[in-house]
Write an enzyme that holds these catalytic residues in place. Sequence first.
Site, PDB file in Angstrom:
ATOM      1  N   GLU A 132      -8.753  34.275 123.195  1.00  0.00           N
ATOM      2  CA  GLU A 132      -8.630  34.844 121.854  1.00  0.00           C
ATOM      3  C   GLU A 132      -9.559  34.154 120.867  1.00  0.00           C
ATOM      4  O   GLU A 132     -10.204  34.801 120.037  1.00  0.00           O
ATOM      5  CB  GLU A 132      -7.182  34.714 121.384  1.00  0.00           C
ATOM      6  CG  GLU A 132      -6.931  35.253 119.988  1.00  0.00           C
ATOM      7  CD  GLU A 132      -5.473  35.202 119.608  1.00  0.00           C
ATOM      8  OE1 GLU A 132      -5.071  35.958 118.711  1.00  0.00           O
ATOM      9  OE2 GLU A 132      -4.715  34.397 120.208  1.00  0.00           O
ATOM     10  N   ASP A 171      -8.635  45.339 118.150  1.00  0.00           N
ATOM     11  CA  ASP A 171      -9.070  44.856 119.455  1.00  0.00           C
ATOM     12  C   ASP A 171      -9.679  45.983 120.285  1.00  0.00           C
ATOM     13  O   ASP A 171     -10.773  45.863 120.843  1.00  0.00           O
ATOM     14  CB  ASP A 171      -7.890  44.234 120.208  1.00  0.00           C
ATOM     15  CG  ASP A 171      -7.283  43.046 119.490  1.00  0.00           C
ATOM     16  OD1 ASP A 171      -6.898  43.197 118.320  1.00  0.00           O
ATOM     17  OD2 ASP A 171      -7.191  41.959 120.098  1.00  0.00           O
ATOM     18  N   GLU A 181       4.372  38.697 120.836  1.00  0.00           N
ATOM     19  CA  GLU A 181       3.531  39.682 120.146  1.00  0.00           C
ATOM     20  C   GLU A 181       3.283  40.849 121.103  1.00  0.00           C
ATOM     21  O   GLU A 181       4.028  41.808 121.088  1.00  0.00           O
ATOM     22  CB  GLU A 181       2.223  39.034 119.685  1.00  0.00           C
ATOM     23  CG  GLU A 181       1.497  39.824 118.629  1.00  0.00           C
ATOM     24  CD  GLU A 181       0.446  38.971 117.908  1.00  0.00           C
ATOM     25  OE1 GLU A 181      -0.366  39.570 117.208  1.00  0.00           O
ATOM     26  OE2 GLU A 181       0.455  37.736 118.060  1.00  0.00           O
ATOM     27  N   ARG A 241       2.692  35.682 124.417  1.00  0.00           N
ATOM     28  CA  ARG A 241       3.502  35.176 123.303  1.00  0.00           C
ATOM     29  C   ARG A 241       4.401  36.274 122.732  1.00  0.00           C
ATOM     30  O   ARG A 241       4.486  37.379 123.263  1.00  0.00           O
ATOM     31  CB  ARG A 241       2.602  34.582 122.226  1.00  0.00           C
ATOM     32  CG  ARG A 241       1.695  35.560 121.527  1.00  0.00           C
ATOM     33  CD  ARG A 241       0.902  34.844 120.412  1.00  0.00           C
ATOM     34  NE  ARG A 241      -0.050  35.740 119.762  1.00  0.00           N
ATOM     35  CZ  ARG A 241      -1.354  35.564 119.734  1.00  0.00           C
ATOM     36  NH1 ARG A 241      -1.897  34.541 120.370  1.00  0.00           N
ATOM     37  NH2 ARG A 241      -2.146  36.415 119.103  1.00  0.00           N
ATOM     38  N   HIS A 243      -7.274  37.637 126.161  1.00  0.00           N
ATOM     39  CA  HIS A 243      -7.428  38.447 124.951  1.00  0.00           C
ATOM     40  C   HIS A 243      -8.799  39.099 125.044  1.00  0.00           C
ATOM     41  O   HIS A 243      -9.809  38.431 124.898  1.00  0.00           O
ATOM     42  CB  HIS A 243      -7.353  37.500 123.744  1.00  0.00           C
ATOM     43  CG  HIS A 243      -6.825  38.113 122.503  1.00  0.00           C
ATOM     44  ND1 HIS A 243      -5.547  37.894 122.071  1.00  0.00           N
ATOM     45  CD2 HIS A 243      -7.389  38.899 121.573  1.00  0.00           C
ATOM     46  CE1 HIS A 243      -5.345  38.525 120.922  1.00  0.00           C
ATOM     47  NE2 HIS A 243      -6.459  39.150 120.604  1.00  0.00           N
ATOM     48  N   TRP A 254     -10.111  47.748 112.205  1.00  0.00           N
ATOM     49  CA  TRP A 254      -8.774  48.044 112.708  1.00  0.00           C
ATOM     50  C   TRP A 254      -8.460  49.531 112.485  1.00  0.00           C
ATOM     51  O   TRP A 254      -8.170  50.254 113.436  1.00  0.00           O
ATOM     52  CB  TRP A 254      -7.748  47.139 112.027  1.00  0.00           C
ATOM     53  CG  TRP A 254      -7.645  45.793 112.664  1.00  0.00           C
ATOM     54  CD1 TRP A 254      -6.585  45.310 113.377  1.00  0.00           C
ATOM     55  CD2 TRP A 254      -8.625  44.734 112.673  1.00  0.00           C
ATOM     56  NE1 TRP A 254      -6.846  44.031 113.829  1.00  0.00           N
ATOM     57  CE2 TRP A 254      -8.085  43.660 113.411  1.00  0.00           C
ATOM     58  CE3 TRP A 254      -9.901  44.594 112.131  1.00  0.00           C
ATOM     59  CZ2 TRP A 254      -8.778  42.463 113.618  1.00  0.00           C
ATOM     60  CZ3 TRP A 254     -10.579  43.400 112.330  1.00  0.00           C
ATOM     61  CH2 TRP A 254     -10.032  42.360 113.063  1.00  0.00           C
TER      62      TRP A 254
END
Length: 785
Positions: free
Chosen positions: A642, A369, A362, A360, A663, A431
């Site tokens: 995902e 991740d 992105e 997509r 993902h 993150w």
Amino acid sequence: MSWTARFISSRDEGTAAPLFRREVVLPTGHGEVVSAVLRLAAHGVCEASIDGRPVSDELLAPGWTSYEWRTRYSEHDVTERVRGERFAIGIRVGNGWYRGRLGWEGARALYGSRLAVIAELRIRFADGHHHLVATDSEWRTSTGETIADDLYDGQRIDARRARPGWDRPGFDDSEWAHVEELPSDTSELVASTVPPVRRLREIAPASIAPSPSGRMIADFGEDIVGWVRVTVSGAAGSRITVRHAEVLEEGELAIRPLRSARATDEYTLSGGIDVFEPTFTFHGFRYAEIEGWPGWPAGSASDRVAADVATGLTAVVVGSDLPRIGRFSCSDPELTRLHENVVRSAQGNFLSLPTDCPQRDERLGWTGDIAVFAPTAAFLFDAQAFLADWLRDLALEQQANGGVVPYVVPDLFRHTGIPPALEPFDATAVWGDAAAWVPWALWQAYGDPAVLREAYPSMAAHARRVRSLLSADGVWDAGFQFGDWLDPTAPPDDPMAAAADPGVVATASAYRTARILSETAAVLGRSGDVAEFEAQAEALRAAFRRLFVSDRTITSDCATVYSLAIVFGLLDDDQLGWAGDRLAESVAASGHRISTGFAGTPFVLDALTLTGHLDDAYRLLLQRECPSWLYPVTLGATTIWERWDSMLPNGAVNPGEMTSFNHYAFGAVADWMHRSIGGLAPAEPGYRRILVEPRVGGGISWAETSLETPLGRASVRWELEGERAHLAVVVPPGSTALLRVGDLERELAGGSHELTVPVSPSVSAAAAPVPAPNPASLNSPRPVA
């Protein structure tokens, strides 16, 4: 080595990919050429050739880095290409990440509007004479068959505009334009240390068939990353369009998950036999819709045309060419398939940097991740150089953000602005913790302290930033947090609405990071920092227990909070029993279906295992109903999704705006599979000492795991026969291993070992709670006494 060359650019800033050429006549009287090395970089992505032959098999070079400070250059030995008196150098340049579209807001040219290339060819002759060919104002430029290219939208190629011989000597370039030299800060150029992006393999179509609407659909049998090479002949000026998608919905391409990405390649035929390969883009896809193929539809001849199409289409799988070092298989074919899916998702998303998804608008380096997936990645592949390079960009972007680790690296949002849903921007749990968790995972896997030494300033800056954000109560319960992202109970349009309290997740993660910093400081001999971060960790642990633990319950009382508390070491030994029991109750209450998101999923099986609930861990792992790891496998998935329900049981795509079928984050479960089913784990960093501890259960009758460790190949294979297990263990030279199976505990020296031991699979989980693990060694086994 300093640079003499300059960045050169075309004055034409149109959409067509520019070509650059230079014809070279070598000086005479110096004997043979004994070496010739071409150094090459670009603002954009580039491909170089000499006399019509590519100088390497690299693709999308120099890749995506934080271009403000770092652009990689590559070096190629081209000695055999320049032995003649005269030759020509050709370089084509595409938009890539530098000038192409990035992000879902439609931003373009975030790093600059001018595509440019810089190259130096250094030639040495037999008598020691050196000759330099460098990009300068003498080069010529024009355009060729690529009339538009974009990573998200695809590539447009008009074969009628090809310029045969343009990168060979003798080509007439008198009508080509002179290039423009650009101001060149070559201090940004750094030698590439990462495996390049390459063609990894090729796949023929599994089937060619019409969709319900009559469109031609090619199915390549698996979700891949790359493009379709098209070989075709037809009328000059006719056009073929190839559009890509990961799944079908009601028999047609499901393009909604692409969001605004067109993922479409367009080819205009020359009238002869054309071979189209769009090397300035990439797509995430299993299915390709082909429009405009000569003779389709052809009524009764459609079978013949389908066969013709099948021979003319080849899916080319691309990615960073990381060496594969770890393998796993077992008696359960769906579990083995799950592991294969993890491998494919990692390969597909390790393309220049660790991305989130390949299809997509992105395809960004989301820090969360890789924070949770790094231990798995480091087992499956030799990922040290690849991830260490990405960590350099993380540190640069973090420094530019005043010590705050960005959500994505390179930091797209520093150019486009933070999306409102992700504000206010500051350090975040998991993150931001990638700054500490990723280098620690590399240290555990490979045992090289250099990665810790280089990353340490970034690690410490993040931990100290987190400390500044703690509340007066000593916990991290304010500001924006992703929390337990994509918990399956969250609604499709609100992936942050998880069952786990974000303050509990953040405080637990902050504790783990502080412990990692203390351990890292000890490895590096920073005694003052050891005390600083040990005190930070103990303060966080005390605050966590004071505010979030009461009456044998942890705040929000869900699987994720118990998993983090157990595995990170936030509880005392006498609390592990009830915490493990409550976790097992929660897992059972969900019908042994997944109830965790990004934060909890990598640790839930370890938490169950460590507290004596191995049977529940296996039931959770082997669940086939949604949500579960094996639910996608039952629907034919070939990669990790995902969302747990990226595709619903009725075959519809999840209605959420954000849905990917490739993902890797939830594939972090493979780390537990390697250690607990396969029985192969590092007891010391770099596998200097190995823990061999297969945990028999789940109805699995055999498993085998192998790894090319820094000291050599290690492997474990076990097979059940009744209540006995036959084991074959290989310990590499220079390493030792501790074998634990059932009641047996034995030291193993380097070499091959075979033995048979009694086991009781049905009661293998009925052990007393073990001591809390060292959180710094998370995703490695508990420390060996």
